[in-house]
Design a protein around this motif. Structure first.
Motif, short mmCIF file in Angstrom:
data_model
loop_
_atom_site.label_atom_id
_atom_site.label_comp_id
_atom_site.label_asym_id
_atom_site.label_seq_id
_atom_site.Cartn_x
_atom_site.Cartn_y
_atom_site.Cartn_z
N SER A 89 0.82 -1.22 0.00
CA SER A 89 0.00 0.00 0.00
C SER A 89 0.85 1.26 0.00
O SER A 89 0.48 2.25 -0.63
N PHE A 90 2.01 1.26 0.65
CA PHE A 90 2.89 2.43 0.55
C PHE A 90 3.40 2.59 -0.88
O PHE A 90 3.52 3.72 -1.39
N GLU A 91 3.70 1.47 -1.53
CA GLU A 91 4.18 1.55 -2.92
C GLU A 91 3.08 2.10 -3.83
O GLU A 91 3.31 3.03 -4.62
N LEU A 92 1.88 1.52 -3.70
CA LEU A 92 0.76 2.00 -4.52
C LEU A 92 0.45 3.46 -4.23
O LEU A 92 0.18 4.25 -5.14
N ALA A 93 0.48 3.81 -2.95
CA ALA A 93 0.15 5.19 -2.54
C ALA A 93 1.11 6.16 -3.22
O ALA A 93 0.69 7.16 -3.81
N GLY A 94 2.39 5.87 -3.17
CA GLY A 94 3.38 6.75 -3.78
C GLY A 94 3.18 6.84 -5.29
O GLY A 94 3.24 7.92 -5.88
N LYS A 95 2.93 5.70 -5.91
CA LYS A 95 2.77 5.69 -7.38
C LYS A 95 1.52 6.45 -7.79
O LYS A 95 1.51 7.17 -8.78
#
Ligand code: CP
Length: 312
Positions: free
Chosen positions: A58-64
Motif C-alpha cells: 500500500s505504501f508503494e501503490l500510494a506513492g505511485k
C-alpha cells in the motif's frame, strides 16, 4: 510535522485532518483514473527490514498513485547483509536526496533513530513492539466510516497485546479520541505497564466483549516471544479465538477487525473473518492505501508549503 514516527505525538486535530484527507483519497482510489500529481518530482524509498504484504504494497501503490518516483529497496539483497549498519544504510540513501523514506524494522526505536540522521521525511511502517502509526490511522478511518464517528465507542482489542505495535498505536489513537477501550487476553500476553493507558483489562472474552461496538483481533506474534511462553494454538482458539458464539456478546452491529496477516482458526474463525456483514478486514486494507496517501501528502505539503488539490 516533519516525520510520522508514531501516534504518540499527534493531537486529535491532526488525526482528524489526516483522516479527512484520507477520505478524499478513498474517493480518488475508487475512480477509474486514480492518478494525482501531488508527489510529482519527489522520490520515495521504501526500506522494509521485516516481512510485509499490506504495508509495503500500500505504501508503494500510494506513492505511485500520487506521482512520486518510488524505489523499493530489496533489503535481503542489500549491503546490510555485508554488515553495513542501519544508520550507514540510511545515510547512504540520504545522500541520493530522497524526499520520503518509509521504514519497517524489527527493533523498537530503530525508525526514530534513523529519522535523526536523514534530511527527508521518515514514515514508520512498524518498528518492533513500539508503533505502527499508519495501521492505527487506517483502523481509525475504517471505524469512523463504519460507525459514523470516532469517539465514545466501546472498543475491545483482543489477544496478544504485549507484543503488538498495532495494539500500542491503536491504544494511543483511540484513547486520544476519547473512546472506552477494553483489552482482552491472557495475562501472559498483557504488557506489564498497562495501567498507564487507563483501560479495562479482561481475561475472559465473553465478559470483555459484552456490548462493545468494535472487536479488534490481533495475531499471536510468535516471532517476538523470545523463547517465552507460547500458548498452544488449540487452547488459545478455544479461549480467545473470535467465533460467532463469542461475538454474540458484543453489540448486534459490532464490527470485526484484524490488521492482518491473520491466522485462521487461531485468533479468528475463518468464516467470521469472511462474513461481509460483520467483518471489515477488506475495508481496512482499502483504507490503508488512502491513509498512506494522506500521510505522505501532508508530510510533503508541510515541507514545501504549497498545498495542491487532491481531486480535480
Ligand atoms: N498489518 C500489517 O502491517 O500487515 P503487513 O505485515 O502484511 O504489512
Amino acid at each position: 510535522a516533519k516525520h510520522l514516527l508514531g501516534i504518540e505525538h499527534l493531537g486529535p486535530d491532526e488525526i482528524t485532518t489526516l483522516l479527512d484527507l484520507a477520505d478524499q483519497y478513498v474517493t480518488l482510489n475508487r475512480q477509474p483514473n486514480k492518478h494525482s500529481d501531488v508527489l510529482a518530482g519527489l522520490t520515495q524509498i521504501n526500506m522494509f527490514f521485516e516481512n510485509s504484504t499490506r504495508t509495503q504494497a500500500s505504501f508503494e501503490l500510494a506513492g505511485k498513485r500520487l506521482g512520486a518516483d518510488v524505489m523499493n529497496m530489496a533489503m535481503q539483497a542489500s549491503s546490510v547483509k555485508k554488515g553495513e549498519t542501519l544508520i550507514d544504510t540510511a545515510m547512504t540513501l540520504n545522500a541520493m536526496h530522497p524526499d520520503l523514506l518509509v521504514v519497517r524494522h524489527p527493533h523498537s526505536g530503530a525508525v526514530n533513530l534513523l529519522a535523526e540522521k536523514v534530511n527527508c521525511a521518515v514514515l514508520n511502517a512498524g518498528d518492533g513492539k513500539h508503533e505502527h502509526p499508519t495501521q492505527a490511522l487506517l483502523d481509525a478511518l475504517t471505524i469512523r466510516r463504519a460507525k459514523g464517528r470516532l469517539h465514545r465507542l466501546n472498543i475491545a482489542i483482543c489477544g496478544d497485546i504485549a507484543h503488538s505495535r498495532v495494539a500500542r498505536s491503536n491504544l494511543l489513537l483511540l484513547g486520544k479520541m476519547e473512546n472506552r477501550i477494553r483489552l482482552i487476553g491472557p495475562s501472559t500476553l498483557m504488557p506489564s505497564q498497562i495501567g498507564e493507558f487507563g483501560v479495562e483489562v479482561y481475561d475472559d472474552m465473553r465478559q470483555g466483549l459484552q456490548g462493545v461496538d468494535v472487536v479488534m483481533m490481533l495475531r499471536l506474534q510468535k516471532e517476538r516471544m523470545d523463547g517465552g511462553f507460547i500458548p498452544s494454538e488449540r487452547e488459545y482458539y478455544h479461549r480467545y479465538g473470535l467465533d460467532a458464539a463469542k461475538l454474540s456478546y458484543a453489540a448486534a452491529d459490532a464490527i470485526v477487525m484484524h490488521p492482518g496477516p491473520m491466522n485462521r482458526g487461531v485468533e479468528i474463525d475463518g468464516t467470521l473473518a469472511d462474513d461481509i456483514n460483520r467483518s471489515v478486514i477488506q475495508e481496512q486494507v482499502e483504507m490503508g492505501v488512502a491513509v498512506r496517501m494522506a500521510a505522505m501528502d501532508l508530510l510533503a505539503r508541510s515541507r514545501t508549503a504549497t498545498p495542491r488539490e487532491v481531486l480535480t
